[in-house]
Design an enzyme around this catalytic site. Structure first.
Site, PDB file in Angstrom:
ATOM      1  N   SER A 140       0.952  -1.158  -0.163  1.00  0.00           N
ATOM      2  CA  SER A 140      -0.053  -0.007  -0.044  1.00  0.00           C
ATOM      3  C   SER A 140       0.888   1.072   0.118  1.00  0.00           C
ATOM      4  O   SER A 140       2.009   1.101   0.507  1.00  0.00           O
ATOM      5  CB  SER A 140      -0.920   0.129   1.088  1.00  0.00           C
ATOM      6  OG  SER A 140      -1.394   1.368   1.406  1.00  0.00           O
TER       7      SER A 140
ATOM      8  N   TYR B 152      -1.973  -1.188  10.395  1.00  0.00           N
ATOM      9  CA  TYR B 152      -1.869  -1.483   8.807  1.00  0.00           C
ATOM     10  C   TYR B 152      -0.920  -0.942   7.973  1.00  0.00           C
ATOM     11  O   TYR B 152      -0.167  -1.565   7.364  1.00  0.00           O
ATOM     12  CB  TYR B 152      -3.453  -0.834   8.145  1.00  0.00           C
ATOM     13  CG  TYR B 152      -3.594  -1.101   6.760  1.00  0.00           C
ATOM     14  CD1 TYR B 152      -3.785  -2.307   6.270  1.00  0.00           C
ATOM     15  CD2 TYR B 152      -3.240  -0.020   5.892  1.00  0.00           C
ATOM     16  CE1 TYR B 152      -3.912  -2.397   5.021  1.00  0.00           C
ATOM     17  CE2 TYR B 152      -3.410  -0.086   4.561  1.00  0.00           C
ATOM     18  CZ  TYR B 152      -3.678  -1.275   4.139  1.00  0.00           C
ATOM     19  OH  TYR B 152      -3.745  -1.467   2.776  1.00  0.00           O
TER      20      TYR B 152
END
Length: 257
Positions: free
Chosen positions: A148, A161
């Site tokens: 990401s 995350y």
């Protein structure tokens, strides 16, 4: 099936294939000629739907269910995929992941582990198992982790995350070093904001901010991530390993001052 046959003859395992990005990756792999193994944890119906779409287009698909927080389940998943592929597994895409929100000040170790075990430990276990298969076959293979842009640009409430995705990027580089001599390439794809059903209604201001910030002027599509993964698994990327391919419509290029 449409496509140029970039992955003709390949056998690919895509984890988390019942979700939006996983669906985009799986359908693009199949369109380019790969036989696809679609992993899911609970979204069996969604994964079955992807498999039916692939088969209707003339491709081969298999759905396998597994809890990737369990190391044994990761190894069994890879073994099942390779068995279905006639003893071969040429591509693995580690896409399965979770993205809960939690303030760092109130986060518990259990909260942290729930994300890290799913987003990072499963990547380690699946990659290790897949590399054992790939290193013994002619031509080796490729592994692609879905990371990401939050690996380098963390967002509020996403500490666990973002940290897990940063570790995924570094794992790929380390694995590229160690598995490269055996013909196994390892890379990451780092998406920006990818469209999913209901996103504009659930987060309208965030979507508007993204569209203003992105030079491309739009959200990403699951197929955009799929195209990047196809490239990295294909012969076009035969000399690319340990690389993080950012797929974010140019957002990361914007100055922060």
């Amino acid at each position: 099936m449409s496509g140029r046959g970039l992955l003709e003859g390949q056998v690919a395992l895509i984890t988390g294939a019942g979700g939006g990005i996983g669906r985009g990756i799986a359908t693009r792999f199949a369109a380019e000629g790969a036989a696809v193994v679609l992993h899911c944890r609970t979204a069996v119906g969604a994964a079955d739907e992807v498999a039916r779409t692939v088969r209707k287009s003339g491709g081969r698909a298999l759905v396998l269910q597994a809890d990737l927080t369990d190391e044994g389940a990761c190894r069994a998943l890879v073994a099942g995929a390779a068995e279905w592929g006639g003893g071969r597994l040429t591509a693995l895409v580690n896409n399965a992941g979770v993205q809960p929100t939690r303030e760092l000040s109130g986060m518990t170790v259990a909260d942290w582990r729930a994300v890290v075990d799913t987003n990072l430990s499963s990547v380690f276990a699946c990659t290790q198992a897949a590399a054992e298969v790939m290193r013994e076959q002619e031509g080796g293979g490729s592994v692609t982790h879905i990371a990401s842009i939050e690996a380098s640009h963390p967002a509020p409430l996403h500490a666990h995350y973002s940290a897990s995705k940063a570790a995924v990027v570094t794992h790929a580089r380390a694995a590229a070093l160690e598995y490269g001599p055996f013909g196994v390439r390892v890379n990451t794809v780092s998406p920006g904001l990818i469209h999913r059903e209901g996103l504009e209604e659930a987060w309208p201001e965030g979507v508007r901010r993204w569209e203003r910030a992105a030079p491309a002027g739009r959200l990403g599509r699951p197929e955009d991530v799929g195209d990047a993964c196809v490239f990295l698994a294909s012969g076009l990327a035969s000399w690319i390993s340990g690389h993080d391919l950012v797929v974010d419509g140019g957002v990361s290029a914007r100055p922060t001052w």
